[in-house]
Design a protein around this motif. Sequence first.
Motif, PDB file in Angstrom:
ATOM      1  N   HIS A 185     -21.800  90.501   0.988  1.00 49.58           N
ATOM      2  CA  HIS A 185     -21.430  89.255   1.068  1.00 49.58           C
ATOM      3  C   HIS A 185     -21.351  88.755   2.447  1.00 49.58           C
ATOM      4  O   HIS A 185     -21.218  87.655   2.697  1.00 49.58           O
ATOM      5  N   ARG A 186     -21.422  89.624   3.382  1.00 49.09           N
ATOM      6  CA  ARG A 186     -21.424  89.482   5.116  1.00 49.09           C
ATOM      7  C   ARG A 186     -20.188  89.138   5.676  1.00 49.09           C
ATOM      8  O   ARG A 186     -19.948  89.512   6.726  1.00 49.09           O
ATOM      9  N   THR A 187     -19.246  88.343   4.825  1.00 44.95           N
ATOM     10  CA  THR A 187     -17.736  88.269   5.496  1.00 44.95           C
ATOM     11  C   THR A 187     -16.812  88.503   4.256  1.00 44.95           C
ATOM     12  O   THR A 187     -17.368  88.350   2.958  1.00 44.95           O
ATOM     13  N   VAL A 188     -15.626  88.762   4.739  1.00 48.87           N
ATOM     14  CA  VAL A 188     -14.538  88.832   3.618  1.00 48.87           C
ATOM     15  C   VAL A 188     -14.377  87.434   2.997  1.00 48.87           C
ATOM     16  O   VAL A 188     -14.096  87.373   1.721  1.00 48.87           O
ATOM     17  N   GLU A 189     -14.525  86.466   3.604  1.00 51.50           N
ATOM     18  CA  GLU A 189     -14.026  85.082   2.999  1.00 51.50           C
ATOM     19  C   GLU A 189     -15.365  84.732   2.242  1.00 51.50           C
ATOM     20  O   GLU A 189     -14.869  83.923   1.093  1.00 51.50           O
ATOM     21  N   ARG A 190     -16.718  85.057   2.453  1.00 52.07           N
ATOM     22  CA  ARG A 190     -17.652  84.731   1.388  1.00 52.07           C
ATOM     23  C   ARG A 190     -17.459  85.614   0.018  1.00 52.07           C
ATOM     24  O   ARG A 190     -17.743  85.375  -0.986  1.00 52.07           O
ATOM     25  N   TYR A 191     -17.073  86.962   0.136  1.00 52.12           N
ATOM     26  CA  TYR A 191     -16.507  87.615  -0.906  1.00 52.12           C
ATOM     27  C   TYR A 191     -15.660  87.004  -1.795  1.00 52.12           C
ATOM     28  O   TYR A 191     -15.545  86.940  -3.109  1.00 52.12           O
ATOM     29  N   TYR A 192     -14.728  86.609  -1.071  1.00 52.10           N
ATOM     30  CA  TYR A 192     -13.645  85.861  -1.993  1.00 52.10           C
ATOM     31  C   TYR A 192     -14.232  84.584  -2.766  1.00 52.10           C
ATOM     32  O   TYR A 192     -13.863  84.623  -3.971  1.00 52.10           O
ATOM     33  N   ALA A 193     -14.984  83.807  -2.059  1.00 48.20           N
ATOM     34  CA  ALA A 193     -15.430  82.608  -2.512  1.00 48.20           C
ATOM     35  C   ALA A 193     -16.338  83.085  -3.666  1.00 48.20           C
ATOM     36  O   ALA A 193     -16.637  82.547  -4.652  1.00 48.20           O
ATOM     37  N   ASP A 194     -17.007  84.148  -3.571  1.00 48.23           N
ATOM     38  CA  ASP A 194     -18.198  84.328  -4.569  1.00 48.23           C
ATOM     39  C   ASP A 194     -17.564  84.887  -5.731  1.00 48.23           C
ATOM     40  O   ASP A 194     -17.803  84.784  -6.856  1.00 48.23           O
ATOM     41  N   LYS A 195     -16.635  85.934  -5.773  1.00 51.53           N
ATOM     42  CA  LYS A 195     -15.752  86.402  -6.748  1.00 51.53           C
ATOM     43  C   LYS A 195     -14.959  85.255  -7.552  1.00 51.53           C
ATOM     44  O   LYS A 195     -15.165  85.360  -8.792  1.00 51.53           O
ATOM     45  N   LEU A 196     -14.413  84.330  -6.781  1.00 52.10           N
ATOM     46  CA  LEU A 196     -13.824  83.317  -7.363  1.00 52.10           C
ATOM     47  C   LEU A 196     -14.694  82.053  -7.864  1.00 52.10           C
ATOM     48  O   LEU A 196     -13.985  81.131  -8.415  1.00 52.10           O
ATOM     49  N   ASN A 197     -15.766  82.196  -7.821  1.00 49.96           N
ATOM     50  CA  ASN A 197     -16.976  81.358  -8.449  1.00 49.96           C
ATOM     51  C   ASN A 197     -16.987  81.387  -9.878  1.00 49.96           C
ATOM     52  O   ASN A 197     -17.215  80.369 -10.603  1.00 49.96           O
ATOM     53  N   LEU A 198     -16.488  82.326 -10.240  1.00 51.11           N
ATOM     54  CA  LEU A 198     -16.063  82.551 -11.525  1.00 51.11           C
ATOM     55  C   LEU A 198     -15.259  81.487 -12.209  1.00 51.11           C
ATOM     56  O   LEU A 198     -15.334  80.968 -13.219  1.00 51.11           O
ATOM     57  N   ILE A 199     -13.866  81.233 -11.609  1.00 54.48           N
ATOM     58  CA  ILE A 199     -13.045  80.554 -12.156  1.00 54.48           C
ATOM     59  C   ILE A 199     -13.022  79.105 -11.379  1.00 54.48           C
ATOM     60  O   ILE A 199     -12.282  77.800 -11.952  1.00 54.48           O
ATOM     61  N   ASP A 200     -13.627  78.842 -10.277  1.00 57.93           N
ATOM     62  CA  ASP A 200     -13.569  77.706  -9.587  1.00 57.93           C
ATOM     63  C   ASP A 200     -14.522  76.758 -10.063  1.00 57.93           C
ATOM     64  O   ASP A 200     -15.646  76.432  -9.225  1.00 57.93           O
TER      65      ASP A 200
END
Length: 436
Positions: A185-200
């Motif tokens: 994901h390149r950054t932790v912040e992007r990992y969080y955003a990509d994971k939470l794309n499921l519910i966001d």
Amino acid sequence: MRFDEPVLLYGAGREARSTRAFIKAKAPRTRVYVTVDSGEADVEDTTFIAPADLTQAIESKLFSTIVKSPGVSRYRPVFAMAREAGIAVTSNLNLWGEEYRAGRKVIAISGTKGKSTTATLVHLMLTESGLDAGLAGNVGLAPLEIADKHPIIVFELSSYQTADMAFTPDIAAITNLSPEHTDWHRTVERYYADKLNLIDRDAPFPVALGVGALGHPLVMAALRDQKRLIPPLAPFIHDRIATAVSRSRLKGEHNLNNAVLAAQIAMRAGADLEGVVRGIGKFAPLPHRLEEHAIGGVTFVNDSISTTPEATKAALAAYEGTRLALVAGGHERQQDYAELAQLLAPRGVTVLVCLPVTGDRLATLTYAAAPEIEVIEAGTLDEALKALAGRKAKFDTVILSPGAPSYGQLEAPGKAFRNFEERGAAFVRLAGKYFG
């Protein structure tokens, strides 16, 4: 996706093979190319393109669509180049969404850890309640393999898959959230955003949150509206589940939490309480997840699927009260091992065997946090088990819970693991060699 124009498969694993079969069934004459960064490109009826030739292939628009395997980061420059050239970039999961989503109830489960167990439990609870449900994603079948076989589909999804998931589920769940896969994901912040794309998302579908996700500020922000939350179970239902878990093969507090979350999801999808209880009773530990083997009077626990420090913490908690030898370390993803090092002695670890590459950091932290623990730095898994064989008096249980991926790790000099499954199988085999 245009089925009458050439396609490139980026990756040659299970999903790529199921994508090839899907395309062949839809359009037998469509030309399909394949590229891989390493290993064999053994997908039948495909033409190989070397990674070095991709730029030229994109510029000449040799194909109209790229179907990317999950392990290939969507943030590679080649995919931005493809999109700029008008070439679509999609996935096995999104092709399933285009072809089979309509008319099906979709349950999608993700999270940093616990998602495989939770998804498996949900599937068991539904089927034990008499509902026709299938299991797909990282456990069960690939999305295009499960196709339209069931009216209810339970998907276990990694952050690689949720990152660009194009369709909306009917019920979603997040087990927990902690840093992982920053190389992809390149950054932790992007990992969080990509994971939470499921519910966001704008759609108001219901969401269940595990203990490690409920109250997490990023998760709650992605939820948007707390009215979407599936309410907690009634106390008497919670008690029934706790009793069922205590009689099952689910070990540890974290698995009780997984079972409670699974029950929330399954009952929202139509399962009944008796089916939920029967599903818990039928649960068998997933391969390479706290998989126990009795060898030479010692319990060996294959937890090779553990690729995060958080997963290793959960494994140790499941065996609290036991004298433990822990084998840990693997591919470097810049994860924080400080808290794990602090927990080793309280969890009963007497011997720590550290493997490259992250084992070096864990060893350094453990020397400072728990000098009473014997730390062994081994170059290969074979060396690790051989070293433990001479220290049998110090432990009752040996746990392989690496807290890191298997990429680049060695079973023995010159013999690298291709995946965590090979690492787990080698652990059991070497335990037999040195302790049997």
